[in-house]
Enzyme design. Structure first.
Site, PDB file in Angstrom:
ATOM      1  CE  LYS A  26      32.481  63.006 102.328  1.00 23.18           C
ATOM      2  NZ  LYS A  26      33.518  62.384 103.189  1.00 23.18           N
ATOM      3  NE  ARG A  47      37.540  61.226 102.424  1.00 21.65           N
ATOM      4  CZ  ARG A  47      37.576  62.339 103.143  1.00 21.65           C
ATOM      5  NH1 ARG A  47      38.502  62.524 104.054  1.00 21.65           N
ATOM      6  NH2 ARG A  47      36.662  63.279 102.959  1.00 21.65           N
ATOM      7  CD  GLN A 104      39.187  58.087 110.233  1.00 26.50           C
ATOM      8  OE1 GLN A 104      40.399  57.875 110.120  1.00 26.50           O
ATOM      9  NE2 GLN A 104      38.320  57.604 109.371  1.00 26.50           N
ATOM     10  N   GLY A 140      41.947  64.876 113.243  1.00 28.24           N
ATOM     11  CA  GLY A 140      40.647  65.300 113.757  1.00 28.24           C
ATOM     12  C   GLY A 140      40.189  66.682 113.302  1.00 28.24           C
ATOM     13  CB  ALA A 141      41.791  69.987 113.418  1.00 30.00           C
ATOM     14  CG  ASP A 142      37.040  67.580 110.041  1.00 24.16           C
ATOM     15  OD1 ASP A 142      36.684  68.121 111.108  1.00 24.16           O
ATOM     16  OD2 ASP A 142      36.449  66.595 109.567  1.00 24.16           O
ATOM     17  CE  LYS A 187      35.370  68.909 114.525  1.00 28.53           C
ATOM     18  NZ  LYS A 187      35.220  67.634 113.788  1.00 28.53           N
ATOM     19  CB  SER A 210      44.609  64.459 107.041  1.00 28.99           C
ATOM     20  OG  SER A 210      43.444  63.894 106.471  1.00 28.99           O
TER      21      SER A 210
END
Lengths: 331, 331
Positions: free
Chosen positions: A70, A114, A142, A230-232, A236, A302
């Site tokens: 992606k 997803r 989200q 949220g934290a990705d 974050k 996630s």
């Protein structure tokens, strides 16, 4: 010459439901746990910090016969200067067997569904099955996808309290979702009410771009499950680290959550040891035990893996082929 | 919704000539030298060693306002089992300004023409301009693209001797190219004649998948320029290392040629120091001097950079837009 299917966002929504995406994402996690799938290093680059960025996430799912990537571009100017979304992207699905492209799918629609599905898989595996009350923090795309996913797997949910930075967005969210899910009571929560709402919830979902903890340690009662979405990205954070130190923490990819997920701060401070973080695929496969009591606090961190995008895009392409949806290009 | 152009191989050939590709590749090298372009780490994975592989090469050219990637899949079974080429791939071009995809282009056509163009840029910068005699080693797609590129920039070339592993392929090559370029004398060379042919050449072009040196140190006379095209992966080699120790060596990317180009063996053996390898962009920009005498041996080690693919694909997309060639998909 060969033909390759191209699906835009509307095409994806015609062929993939949240239930489908949940099935696809669960399969990706299981393949990852069985070492029939793997992710490659993420390539990220800032052209102008926090204004113009790009990343490429890639991986393979040999167990599903595919690999891919992606690519996502971000330009913060877009909404204001051009009246278009800040994010855009594409998912390419390739065949392991022939090495050929199988198709190209809009990246934003796939990402959105997803990620909602990921939260659903996390809650199904880790929350108390009779959970009724939810606190949602974050009312963006989200905030919608997470609740859609959650309602699919948590049939007892009947009350969702909603907190966000901008009261008018919270109001709009509550109105929209109340109409969409009439069997659920949606209500707005002010910052003064946030602690009480959290303490009275079975499930907390955080999906903001926050860089500081919004949910404090003393907001979380025993038995709560938290989907930390949220934290990705490095920097974050949505949960106070103390929550992670006393919870059963499950990530999508241990390596990734330690580096850029909700776990990053707690691990850096030594409050959480990477080796104590479980992986959701291992829980789903029964290799490790998830929740062991109704009193346990559980957290699903996630961060998002390319595997989820690739397998969801593959499912969309297969369904679209059967229904002849999308555009066929001759390559 | 936005529209995105998709070009297959035939579309690319309709809009891009070798002269265009040479211009595009030269620009990519110059932007790289000016630090207005950069490459990201290559992602490569073998599903079955030497049988099923994939790679993703990506980079940005801020000076041209674009970034992107090329994904290539390889399946050695394809020709025999499926009657299709072993390689397939796509190039995605993205806009730095908006973060949006600008288009999608067949990867194999782009790879083929941009590699031919790379050889042309190398020869134009480094070979003696009055070069007349060429030895070509390798009669595949690159054997064709390299000569096409070379003839564009070396107007004095009038004799091309051709060597390859399979005599029937060499014969077919000579017949095809003689018809295409009637002003040039093409002839086959046997392995017994290879040394003499090399010693009587002004330019040697190697473009085979060889893993051992085909051109020995005593095959190369003073003044020769060599385009070393084939070696682009760890383990590959076409030139005896001694040649590199006495030549002016110029790579596309120093980092890349040391790791996976023709230079890898000589550097590993300590015969060539990485710091002595120049970069073609620096030569083109006049930052460093290329050939300094007619007696010098020069080598251009071309490993292939994503920048070449992205900028050539961008050029194809721009030309195709003007001529309304290709397919527009609504994303």
């Amino acid at each position: 010459m060969y033909s390759m299917r191209v699906l835009n966002g509307r095409d994806v929504m015609k062929v993939i439901s949240m239930a489908d995406a949940i099935e696809a994402v669960e399969r990706a996690y299981r393949l990852f746990a069985r070492k029939e799938a793997g992710v490659f290093p993420i390539i990220a680059h800032e052209f102008e910090p926090e204004k113009k960025e790009m990343d490429i996430k890639s991986g393979h799912l040999e167990g599903a016969g595919i690999y891919g990537l992606k690519v996502v571009g971000y330009s913060s100017d877009n909404p204001k200067l051009r009246g278009i979304p800040a994010l855009a992207g594409l998912v390419i699905v390739m065949s392991v067997e022939t090495g050929r492209p199988l198709g190209l799918v809009d990246g934003m629609t796939i990402t959105n569904i997803r990620t909602g599905a990921a939260g659903a898989v996390g809650a199904k595996a880790l929350a108390r099955p009779n959970s009724e009350k939810v606190l949602l923090v974050g009312t963006g795309a989200q905030g919608r996808a997470q609740i859609e996913g959650l309602l699919h797997v948590m049939p007892a949910v009947r009350m969702i309290r909603v907190f966000g930075r901008t009261p008018s967005n919270v109001e709009a969210y509550v109105a929209e979702m109340s109409a969409k899910y009439p069997h659920v009571s949606f209500s707005a929560v002010s910052s003064q009410e946030l602690k009480d709402a959290a303490l009275n919830s079975d499930i907390i979902v955080t999906c903001t771009p926050s860089h500081k903890a919004l949910i404090k340690e003393d907001y979380v009662r025993p038995g709560t499950h938290i989907n930390a979405i949220g934290a990705d990205f490095p920097g974050k954070q949505e949960l106070e680290e103390g929550i992670l130190s006393k919870a059963l923490v499950v990530g999508d990819s241990r390596e990734q959550v330690v580096r850029q997920g909700e776990c990053q701060t707690a691990c850096r401070k030594g409050i959480l040891r990477p080796e104590d973080i479980l992986e959701i695929g291992d829980v789903l496969e029964g290799k490790v035990q998830g929740r062991t009591s109704d009193e346990q606090i559980t957290v699903f961190d996630s961060t998002g893996m390319a595997l989820q995008d690739i397998i969801t895009a593959q499912m969309a392409l297969e369904r679209a082929e059967k229904k002849d949806i999308g555009m066929l290009v001759q390559m």
